[in-house]
Design a protein around this motif. Sequence first.
Motif, PDB file in Angstrom:
ATOM      1  N   GLN A 115       0.805  -1.222   0.000  1.00  0.00           N
ATOM      2  CA  GLN A 115       0.000   0.000   0.000  1.00  0.00           C
ATOM      3  C   GLN A 115       0.834   1.266   0.000  1.00  0.00           C
ATOM      4  N   GLU A 153      -1.400   2.991  -4.747  1.00  0.00           N
ATOM      5  CA  GLU A 153      -2.708   2.340  -4.917  1.00  0.00           C
ATOM      6  C   GLU A 153      -2.676   1.392  -6.114  1.00  0.00           C
ATOM      7  N   TRP A 154      -3.528   0.364  -6.068  1.00  0.00           N
ATOM      8  CA  TRP A 154      -3.601  -0.629  -7.152  1.00  0.00           C
ATOM      9  C   TRP A 154      -3.903   0.004  -8.506  1.00  0.00           C
TER      10      TRP A 154
END
Length: 86
Positions: A51, A54-55
């Motif tokens: 994290q 962000e993805w």
Amino acid sequence: MSTLTRQLNGAHEMISTYSRRVEIPVLGEVAVPPPDKLAYYAGLGLLAAFQVIEWPLALVITAGHLLGDQHLSGVVRGLGEALQSA
């Protein structure tokens, strides 16, 4: 050096770079990127997993690099150079 020659040289480099292929049952034959690119993609995955980023950002960065590495990018680069010189 002409634009066509540059495009052909770029295509030859991409073919030699992505000459490794792996057979995947559902997808078929897939080209495997060189180890340095695999390490880059793994690093992006780790950053997203921990994290740090962000993805969606990791996916956009990866997609941008994959599109930039395509063998047809030489054609797009040549078109951009032609537009710049016009």
